[in-house]
Design a protein around this motif. Structure first.
Motif, PDB file in Angstrom:
ATOM      1  N   GLU A  62       0.836  -1.210   0.000  1.00 60.67           N
ATOM      2  CA  GLU A  62       0.000   0.000   0.000  1.00 60.67           C
ATOM      3  C   GLU A  62       0.865   1.251   0.000  1.00 60.67           C
ATOM      4  OE1 GLU A  62      -2.858   2.342   3.155  1.00 60.67           O
ATOM      5  OE2 GLU A  62      -2.734   0.163   3.308  1.00 60.67           O
ATOM      6  N   ALA A  63       1.930   1.230   0.806  1.00 64.59           N
ATOM      7  CA  ALA A  63       2.827   2.386   0.886  1.00 64.59           C
ATOM      8  C   ALA A  63       3.545   2.628  -0.432  1.00 64.59           C
ATOM      9  CB  ALA A  63       3.838   2.182   2.007  1.00 64.59           C
ATOM     10  N   LEU A  64       4.029   1.553  -1.056  1.00 62.61           N
ATOM     11  CA  LEU A  64       4.747   1.717  -2.318  1.00 62.61           C
ATOM     12  C   LEU A  64       3.839   2.311  -3.398  1.00 62.61           C
ATOM     13  CD1 LEU A  64       6.786  -1.620  -2.417  1.00 62.61           C
ATOM     14  CD2 LEU A  64       7.571   0.660  -1.721  1.00 62.61           C
ATOM     15  N   ASP A  65       2.584   1.885  -3.420  1.00 63.95           N
ATOM     16  CA  ASP A  65       1.630   2.439  -4.387  1.00 63.95           C
ATOM     17  C   ASP A  65       1.449   3.942  -4.157  1.00 63.95           C
ATOM     18  OD1 ASP A  65       1.306  -0.083  -5.446  1.00 63.95           O
ATOM     19  OD2 ASP A  65      -0.580  -0.492  -4.387  1.00 63.95           O
ATOM     20  N   LYS A  66       1.329   4.342  -2.886  1.00 67.47           N
ATOM     21  CA  LYS A  66       1.151   5.767  -2.586  1.00 67.47           C
ATOM     22  C   LYS A  66       2.409   6.556  -2.920  1.00 67.47           C
ATOM     23  CE  LYS A  66      -2.037   4.844   1.211  1.00 67.47           C
ATOM     24  NZ  LYS A  66      -2.175   4.808   2.686  1.00 67.47           N
ATOM     25  N   GLN A  67       3.560   5.968  -2.644  1.00 63.62           N
ATOM     26  CA  GLN A  67       4.808   6.669  -2.956  1.00 63.62           C
ATOM     27  C   GLN A  67       4.905   6.982  -4.441  1.00 63.62           C
ATOM     28  OE1 GLN A  67       8.004   4.317  -1.381  1.00 63.62           O
ATOM     29  NE2 GLN A  67       7.543   4.819   0.739  1.00 63.62           N
ATOM     30  N   ARG A  68       4.511   6.037  -5.277  1.00 65.41           N
ATOM     31  CA  ARG A  68       4.548   6.283  -6.726  1.00 65.41           C
ATOM     32  C   ARG A  68       3.578   7.388  -7.108  1.00 65.41           C
ATOM     33  NH1 ARG A  68       5.620   0.609  -6.838  1.00 65.41           N
ATOM     34  NH2 ARG A  68       3.406   0.117  -6.691  1.00 65.41           N
ATOM     35  N   GLU A  69       2.389   7.363  -6.535  1.00 65.35           N
ATOM     36  CA  GLU A  69       1.361   8.337  -6.895  1.00 65.35           C
ATOM     37  C   GLU A  69       1.692   9.742  -6.379  1.00 65.35           C
ATOM     38  OE1 GLU A  69      -3.511   8.828  -6.531  1.00 65.35           O
ATOM     39  OE2 GLU A  69      -2.559   6.875  -6.228  1.00 65.35           O
ATOM     40  N   LEU A  70       2.457   9.788  -5.278  1.00 62.68           N
ATOM     41  CA  LEU A  70       2.728  11.074  -4.620  1.00 62.68           C
ATOM     42  C   LEU A  70       4.189  11.497  -4.743  1.00 62.68           C
ATOM     43  CD1 LEU A  70       0.697  10.291  -1.377  1.00 62.68           C
ATOM     44  CD2 LEU A  70      -0.081  11.669  -3.314  1.00 62.68           C
ATOM     45  N   ALA A  71       4.878  10.945  -5.733  1.00 59.36           N
ATOM     46  CA  ALA A  71       6.321  11.187  -5.874  1.00 59.36           C
ATOM     47  C   ALA A  71       6.655  12.661  -6.073  1.00 59.36           C
ATOM     48  CB  ALA A  71       6.872  10.365  -7.038  1.00 59.36           C
TER      49      ALA A  71
END
Length: 228
Positions: A62-71
């Motif tokens: 879940e965190a990795l997905d958010k990191q990509r979206e919020l880079a």
């Protein structure tokens, strides 16, 4: 930006400021981390728009997905959940802080898998301060040994301690648990001066944590509202 998230953050920041004043802490000595597990990236973006940069996540994918979206936001990402051995490489490669290291094997893997092109990974040792069988964390008596072993690892930086005490509505009981963690950190600092962080306090016990020296409070519900 979500008006409710912005308002909630302002209320939490005011609560932190009042607790700092009440308990003789320096102004702005307590850092606010938004805990965003199970919350969509849009909520994290709203928190960032309101000025928060420290984001705590419990679940790796879940965190990795958010990191990509919020880079585009330049956030500081903290991993605060239990760590399985097969998750350490991704954590070492994608996070700035890890608050939940409680055994040598995990620390060693994070050190070995941290890319050398990145700054050392900031580590907090998680302590099971209330001795609950259901909670992660190492007992207080094992802290010195693990801290000594971390000091020899070049790709991580031991920064302090984290705990999630047993839930109670009594502020005196809350403070007693946090006092134990603060005392343990002070002892460790004699040998390990980089260990200055106390990651403790959540929505229900933040005031007690600030009273006892918290430097990072981890707030989810009071920022994002109850989970659906």
């Amino acid at each position: 930006m979500s008006p409710s998230i912005k308002l909630n953050i302002a209320k939490v920041q005011q609560r932190i400021a009042e607790a700092e004043k009440k308990y003789g802490r320096k102004t702005d000595s307590v850092q606010l981390m938004a805990v965003s597990k199970t919350r969509p990236a849009s909520m994290v973006r709203a928190a960032a728009d309101a000025g928060l940069t420290e984001i705590g996540e419990n679940y790796l994918q879940e965190a990795l997905d958010k990191q990509r979206e919020l880079a585009d936001l330049g956030l500081t990402w903290h991993f605060i959940g239990p760590i399985q051995s097969n998750k350490t490489r991704a954590i070492a490669e994608h996070f700035d802080w890890v608050h939940s290291v409680d055994r040598l094997k995990i620390a060693q893997r994070l050190n070995d898998q941290r890319p050398e092109t990145m700054a050392p990974l900031n580590i907090c040792l998680q302590v099971n301060i209330s001795g609950e069988e259901s909670k992660s964390g190492l007992p207080l008596e094992e802290l010195d040994s693990l801290a000594d072993q971390l000091a020899a690892m070049p790709n991580i930086s031991a920064r302090g301690l984290m705990a999630i005490p047993q839930a109670t509505d009594s502020i005196n009981d809350q403070r007693q648990a946090f006092t134990q963690l603060a005392d343990a950190l002070h002892r460790l600092q004699q040998k390990h001066p980089t260990m200055t962080t106390l990651s403790m306090g959540m929505s229900n016990d933040m005031d007690a944590a600030i009273a006892e020296g918290a430097s990072i409070v981890r707030i989810g519900t009071d920022i994002f509202g109850p989970r659906q």
